[in-house]
Design a protein around this motif. Structure first.
Motif, mmCIF file in Angstrom:
data_model
loop_
_atom_site.group_PDB
_atom_site.id
_atom_site.type_symbol
_atom_site.label_atom_id
_atom_site.label_comp_id
_atom_site.label_asym_id
_atom_site.label_seq_id
_atom_site.Cartn_x
_atom_site.Cartn_y
_atom_site.Cartn_z
ATOM 1 N N GLY A 85 0.705 -1.196 -0.009
ATOM 2 C CA GLY A 85 -0.061 -0.106 -0.226
ATOM 3 C C GLY A 85 0.760 1.281 -0.126
ATOM 4 N N LEU A 86 1.967 1.267 0.540
ATOM 5 C CA LEU A 86 2.894 2.476 0.785
ATOM 6 C C LEU A 86 3.432 2.723 -0.707
ATOM 7 C CD1 LEU A 86 4.264 1.928 4.549
ATOM 8 C CD2 LEU A 86 2.734 3.712 3.573
ATOM 9 N N ALA A 87 4.003 1.333 -1.112
ATOM 10 C CA ALA A 87 4.511 1.646 -2.349
ATOM 11 C C ALA A 87 3.694 2.220 -3.386
ATOM 12 C CB ALA A 87 5.129 0.377 -2.811
ATOM 13 N N GLN A 88 2.352 1.792 -3.396
ATOM 14 C CA GLN A 88 1.283 2.216 -4.377
ATOM 15 C C GLN A 88 1.177 3.747 -4.004
ATOM 16 O OE1 GLN A 88 -1.817 -0.596 -3.386
ATOM 17 N NE2 GLN A 88 -1.381 -1.657 -5.270
ATOM 18 N N LEU A 89 1.211 4.350 -2.881
ATOM 19 C CA LEU A 89 0.979 5.902 -2.630
ATOM 20 C C LEU A 89 2.043 6.311 -3.063
ATOM 21 C CD1 LEU A 89 0.025 5.944 1.159
ATOM 22 C CD2 LEU A 89 -1.567 5.819 -0.835
ATOM 23 N N ALA A 90 3.467 5.873 -3.250
ATOM 24 C CA ALA A 90 4.578 6.514 -3.833
ATOM 25 C C ALA A 90 4.535 6.507 -5.030
ATOM 26 C CB ALA A 90 5.825 6.007 -3.131
ATOM 27 N N VAL A 91 4.122 5.516 -5.760
ATOM 28 C CA VAL A 91 4.190 5.602 -7.156
ATOM 29 C C VAL A 91 2.935 6.257 -7.720
ATOM 30 C CG1 VAL A 91 2.743 3.207 -7.825
ATOM 31 C CG2 VAL A 91 4.747 4.013 -9.145
ATOM 32 N N GLY A 92 1.870 6.100 -7.041
ATOM 33 C CA GLY A 92 0.697 7.269 -7.425
ATOM 34 C C GLY A 92 1.090 8.615 -7.392
ATOM 35 N N LEU A 93 1.816 9.152 -6.354
ATOM 36 C CA LEU A 93 2.613 10.596 -6.202
ATOM 37 C C LEU A 93 3.393 10.514 -7.480
ATOM 38 C CD1 LEU A 93 2.941 13.230 -5.084
ATOM 39 C CD2 LEU A 93 4.508 11.996 -3.578
ATOM 40 N N THR A 94 4.219 9.614 -7.686
ATOM 41 C CA THR A 94 5.027 9.726 -8.962
ATOM 42 C C THR A 94 4.297 9.887 -10.154
ATOM 43 O OG1 THR A 94 6.503 8.022 -8.028
ATOM 44 C CG2 THR A 94 6.737 8.502 -10.411
ATOM 45 N N HIS A 95 3.142 9.046 -10.444
ATOM 46 C CA HIS A 95 2.367 9.333 -11.770
ATOM 47 C C HIS A 95 1.972 10.725 -11.889
ATOM 48 C CE1 HIS A 95 2.598 5.554 -13.827
ATOM 49 N NE2 HIS A 95 2.684 4.809 -12.745
ATOM 50 N N ALA A 96 1.263 11.324 -10.643
ATOM 51 C CA ALA A 96 0.557 12.471 -10.665
ATOM 52 C C ALA A 96 1.808 13.625 -10.831
ATOM 53 C CB ALA A 96 0.140 12.840 -9.166
ATOM 54 N N ALA A 97 2.971 13.446 -10.467
ATOM 55 C CA ALA A 97 3.930 14.404 -10.667
ATOM 56 C C ALA A 97 4.519 14.504 -12.469
ATOM 57 C CB ALA A 97 5.231 13.817 -9.814
ATOM 58 N N ARG A 98 4.417 13.352 -12.802
ATOM 59 C CA ARG A 98 4.629 13.043 -14.285
ATOM 60 C C ARG A 98 3.746 13.591 -15.080
ATOM 61 N NH1 ARG A 98 6.723 6.758 -14.635
ATOM 62 N NH2 ARG A 98 8.751 7.028 -13.725
ATOM 63 N N GLY A 99 2.541 13.922 -14.457
ATOM 64 C CA GLY A 99 1.174 14.354 -15.264
ATOM 65 C C GLY A 99 0.337 13.433 -15.726
ATOM 66 N N ASN A 100 0.405 12.167 -15.171
ATOM 67 C CA ASN A 100 -0.500 11.077 -15.466
ATOM 68 C C ASN A 100 -1.530 11.193 -14.391
ATOM 69 O OD1 ASN A 100 -1.985 8.916 -15.626
ATOM 70 N ND2 ASN A 100 -0.080 7.507 -15.617
ATOM 71 N N ALA A 101 -2.673 12.062 -14.279
ATOM 72 C CA ALA A 101 -3.528 12.217 -13.352
ATOM 73 C C ALA A 101 -4.344 10.851 -13.298
ATOM 74 C CB ALA A 101 -4.317 13.420 -13.743
ATOM 75 N N THR A 102 -4.780 10.259 -14.210
ATOM 76 C CA THR A 102 -5.755 9.196 -13.968
ATOM 77 C C THR A 102 -4.799 8.172 -13.367
ATOM 78 O OG1 THR A 102 -6.876 9.714 -16.234
ATOM 79 C CG2 THR A 102 -7.006 7.328 -15.424
ATOM 80 N N GLY A 103 -3.931 7.840 -13.819
ATOM 81 C CA GLY A 103 -2.935 6.534 -12.895
ATOM 82 C C GLY A 103 -2.658 7.074 -11.621
ATOM 83 N N GLY A 104 -2.242 8.514 -11.602
ATOM 84 C CA GLY A 104 -1.998 8.705 -10.109
ATOM 85 C C GLY A 104 -3.078 8.604 -9.053
ATOM 86 N N ALA A 105 -4.108 8.953 -9.588
ATOM 87 C CA ALA A 105 -5.308 9.209 -8.657
ATOM 88 C C ALA A 105 -5.899 7.585 -8.298
ATOM 89 C CB ALA A 105 -6.498 9.847 -9.406
ATOM 90 N N ARG A 106 -5.627 6.752 -9.528
ATOM 91 C CA ARG A 106 -5.991 5.501 -9.382
ATOM 92 C C ARG A 106 -4.989 4.889 -8.349
ATOM 93 N NH1 ARG A 106 -6.061 3.335 -14.529
ATOM 94 N NH2 ARG A 106 -8.398 4.322 -14.747
ATOM 95 N N LEU A 107 -3.801 4.908 -8.436
ATOM 96 C CA LEU A 107 -2.865 4.376 -7.504
ATOM 97 C C LEU A 107 -2.844 5.014 -6.142
ATOM 98 C CD1 LEU A 107 0.041 3.881 -9.984
ATOM 99 C CD2 LEU A 107 -0.798 2.127 -8.673
ATOM 100 N N LEU A 108 -3.142 6.202 -6.050
ATOM 101 C CA LEU A 108 -3.294 6.846 -4.531
ATOM 102 C C LEU A 108 -4.666 6.122 -4.027
ATOM 103 C CD1 LEU A 108 -2.460 10.488 -5.507
ATOM 104 C CD2 LEU A 108 -1.318 8.805 -3.743
ATOM 105 N N ARG A 109 -5.756 6.039 -4.617
ATOM 106 C CA ARG A 109 -6.943 5.134 -3.949
ATOM 107 C C ARG A 109 -6.560 3.707 -3.686
ATOM 108 N NH1 ARG A 109 -9.748 8.693 -8.149
ATOM 109 N NH2 ARG A 109 -10.594 10.454 -6.853
#
Length: 166
Positions: A85-109
């Motif tokens: 779960g913590l890894a998914q939060l970190a990679v969700g933040l990664t995707h959001a910072a890269r501009g992948n809003a859909t993937g970032g939001a999905r992984l954060l959730r």
């Protein structure tokens, strides 16, 4: 490097040796990148938390995800969902910072859901309930920012793993 061949380790497994930027994106061969996290490092849980927090604070959530992934793969079965779960939060933040809003939001959730079984406690001092709230709130903002064409700043949005979440 021949463009038709993949980098391989001595065991023949694919290992991309290309340099990476601070968000883990591959750069062209010969470019100056940031140091990569070594794979397969077994750390004490407290050391995992400290190293991941250092990387999050430095704006390197992709690298923090790799630290959590090592704990996920090497830790006891009873803790795998915590580290995953913590890894998914970190990679969700990664995707959001890269501009992948859909993937970032999905992984954060997805990371928030994975952590729910740990929300009542503070394993290794991690404020799980606060992180779940942080992830759910950030997922909503990521979707809004992404719709507006903006990226999330990984330093400004980095959570505090222990103590109050930012």
């Amino acid at each position: 490097m021949d463009g038709n061949r993949r980098d391989r380790d001595t065991g023949g497994r694919a290992r991309n040796a290309r340099p990476r930027d601070g968000l883990g994106r591959p750069l062209p061969y010969g470019s100056e990148g940031v140091a990569r996290q070594p794979e397969g490092v077994v750390r004490a849980p407290e050391e995992t938390v400290r190293e991941a927090q250092r990387l999050l604070d430095a704006g390197m959530p992709f690298h923090a995800h790799e630290v959590f992934e090592d704990a996920w793969k090497s830790g006891p079965e009873s803790e795998r969902e915590l580290w995953r779960g913590l890894a998914q939060l970190a990679v969700g933040l990664t995707h959001a910072a890269r501009g992948n809003a859909t993937g970032g939001a999905r992984l954060l959730r997805r990371g928030a859901v994975a952590l729910t079984g740990f929300a009542a406690g503070r394993p290794y001092g991690i404020g799980v309930a606060g992180l779940i709230g942080w992830a759910e709130g950030l997922a909503g903002r990521v979707a809004e920012e992404g719709a507006a064409g903006r990226r999330i700043d990984p330093v400004a949005e980095a959570p505090r793993l222990c103590g109050p979440v930012r």
